[in-house]
Design a protein around this motif. Structure first.
Motif, mmCIF file in Angstrom:
data_model
loop_
_atom_site.group_PDB
_atom_site.id
_atom_site.type_symbol
_atom_site.label_atom_id
_atom_site.label_comp_id
_atom_site.label_asym_id
_atom_site.label_seq_id
_atom_site.Cartn_x
_atom_site.Cartn_y
_atom_site.Cartn_z
ATOM 1 N N CYS A 79 21.333 25.735 20.912
ATOM 2 C CA CYS A 79 21.580 25.997 22.338
ATOM 3 C C CYS A 79 20.569 25.224 23.183
ATOM 4 C CB CYS A 79 21.456 27.486 22.634
ATOM 5 S SG CYS A 79 22.548 28.502 21.642
ATOM 6 N N GLY A 89 28.952 31.712 22.686
ATOM 7 C CA GLY A 89 28.110 32.539 21.823
ATOM 8 C C GLY A 89 28.326 33.998 22.146
ATOM 9 N N THR A 90 27.915 34.388 23.348
ATOM 10 C CA THR A 90 28.212 35.753 23.815
ATOM 11 C C THR A 90 28.769 35.585 25.219
ATOM 12 O OG1 THR A 90 26.025 36.031 24.789
ATOM 13 C CG2 THR A 90 26.282 36.794 22.529
ATOM 14 N N VAL A 121 21.474 35.505 24.250
ATOM 15 C CA VAL A 121 20.398 35.360 23.261
ATOM 16 C C VAL A 121 19.372 34.344 23.774
ATOM 17 C CG1 VAL A 121 19.872 34.788 20.842
ATOM 18 C CG2 VAL A 121 22.081 35.831 21.424
ATOM 19 N N VAL A 122 19.840 33.299 24.431
ATOM 20 C CA VAL A 122 18.960 32.156 24.728
ATOM 21 C C VAL A 122 18.730 31.890 26.218
ATOM 22 C CG1 VAL A 122 19.674 30.982 22.605
ATOM 23 C CG2 VAL A 122 20.829 30.438 24.744
ATOM 24 N N ASN A 158 24.641 31.913 26.478
ATOM 25 C CA ASN A 158 24.704 33.255 25.894
ATOM 26 C C ASN A 158 23.425 34.039 26.183
ATOM 27 O OD1 ASN A 158 22.822 32.798 23.559
ATOM 28 N ND2 ASN A 158 24.360 31.239 23.075
ATOM 29 N N THR A 216 16.735 31.273 15.949
ATOM 30 C CA THR A 216 18.042 31.207 16.613
ATOM 31 C C THR A 216 17.892 30.473 17.943
ATOM 32 O OG1 THR A 216 19.970 32.494 17.269
ATOM 33 C CG2 THR A 216 17.827 33.416 17.882
ATOM 34 N N GLY A 217 18.935 29.806 18.335
ATOM 35 C CA GLY A 217 18.937 29.176 19.658
ATOM 36 C C GLY A 217 18.454 27.741 19.683
ATOM 37 N N VAL A 242 27.593 32.177 14.157
ATOM 38 C CA VAL A 242 27.293 30.983 14.955
ATOM 39 C C VAL A 242 26.720 29.856 14.094
ATOM 40 C CG1 VAL A 242 26.957 32.213 17.137
ATOM 41 C CG2 VAL A 242 25.007 31.904 15.579
#
Ligand SMILES: Nc1ncnc2c1ncn2[C@@H]1O[C@H](COP(=O)(O)OP(=O)(O)OP(=O)(O)O)[C@@H](O)[C@H]1O
Ligand SMILES: Cc1ncsc1CCO
Length: 323
Positions: free
Chosen positions: A280, A179-180, A139-140, A137, A276-277, A222
């Protein structure tokens, strides 16, 4: 030619087999009185056109279940073999299906054994510096690429479907992390090259609960909310058996299982729950360790090893624990 006609024409005692692609084909072949079935193809290949649909290890499992209780033998068809020869005869394939994605462990796991294996695995990651392909995703993506580099491997975060076929020939591991979702076609193309049979499935309680159709835990976006599974050890064991792969359940405590053994890890930090992450990143590290371990095992294989029908080399349970 029908089996009974072939039997009538051929010398007594001739072994007769039939190629099957679905459990129904297998049922029909048993009723017709074959001696063995050729089941598959297990994998797709980029080097030749495979006319029957690729069934993947799950499809093989379903066809072998249909054989249960009969004396009919099975041979798995792996079109990747350059000579197109049938791979190893595999009633053993199903018996050992839990181990299909990991080499059997040499000895029972002990804490000291795991600790010393971690050093060896990390050294393998650094020695082989595998390409770890991650479709993850947005984000990560950057953190994950840096985590891969920090372990000594090489990240590639390509997402376009057009790149997947070429990449699949070069990579040590593929991570598909949701995730995305940016490019679903890219994910599907990459996943299809391995027929969506995972070596490791990693998730928090809500994510794995969804895969297992369990209502025991709830998700908020998530994140996993609530107390988690009442019996996480049994949960990961059952899911690993069902999915025929390694399962990693993350949380305050992490649980890793291959369907026979469960390993509990309590080496996280509360701060990891505040960013976050972190989950992941666990996925990235697991994929990186799996790549290093399998490349090290492949480098050590014996000359005839490609004929032994094994799909993954190296102890993937330990690799997942390492990650
Ligand atoms: N409260 C905690 N105490 C100790 N370790 C933790 C804690 N929370 C998370 N961790 C660590 O962080 C890792 C990621 O776990 P977590 O289950 O939070 O992932 P996640 O929910 O998928 O995260 P994200 O969606 O943000 O990527 C775990 O493997 C664990 O080691
Ligand atoms: C916050 C977030 N939203 C989608 S993916 C992601 C990163 C952690 O899973």
């Amino acid at each position: 030619m029908p089996v009974n006609v072939a039997r009538a024409l051929l010398p007594k005692g001739t072994i007769i087999g039939k190629t099957c692609n679905t459990p129904d084909h297998v049922k029909k072949a048993i009723a017709e009185g074959v001696d063995y079935v050729g089941i598959g193809p297990v994998w797709g290949t980029l080097t030749k056109k495979v006319s029957s649909p690729v069934v993947g290890p799950k499809g093989i499992g379903e066809m072998l279940e249909t054989l249960d209780g009969s004396s009919v033998k099975a041979v798995a068809i792996d079109p990747r073999s350059a000579s197109q020869k049938l791979s190893k005869i595999i009633h053993a394939f199903y018996d050992s299906s839990l181990r299909t994605f990991s080499e059997p462990r040499a000895a029972p796991y002990s804490l000291d054994g795991i600790k010393s294996a971690l050093g060896t695995m990390l050294a393998s990651v650094k020695e082989f510096s595998p390409l770890v392909h991650q479709i993850t995703n947005n984000v990560v993506t950057n953190q994950s690429a840096n985590a891969t580099l920090a372990l000594g491997a090489s990240p590639i975060m390509a997402t376009a479907p057009e790149e997947m076929a070429d990449l699949s020939k070069a990579i040590g591991a593929l991570l598909i992390n949701f995730g995305t979702i940016q490019n679903l076609d890219g994910m599907l193309a990459a996943g299809l090259l391995s027929t969506w049979q995972a070596t490791v499935i990693k998730g928090n309680a809500a994510e794995l609960g969804a895969i297992a159709n369990s209502l025991e835990v709830q998700a908020r976006g998530v994140d996993s909310v609530g107390k988690g599974f009442a019996d996480p050890a049994k949960f990961v064991l059952d899911l690993a058996r069902k999915q025929r792969c390694i399962v990693v359940l993350t949380g305050v405590t992490d649980w890793v299982s291959d369907g026979t053994v469960v390993i509990r890890l309590s080496n996280g930090h509360p701060l990891l729950g505040d960013i976050t992450g972190s989950g992941c990143m666990v996925g990235t590290c697991v994929a990186t360790f799996c790549a290093g371990v399998s490349m090290a095992a492949f480098a050590k294989r014996s000359a005839d090893a490609e004929e032994d029908g094994r799909l993954v080399r190296g102890d993937m349970l330990l690799a997942a624990v390492g990650g």
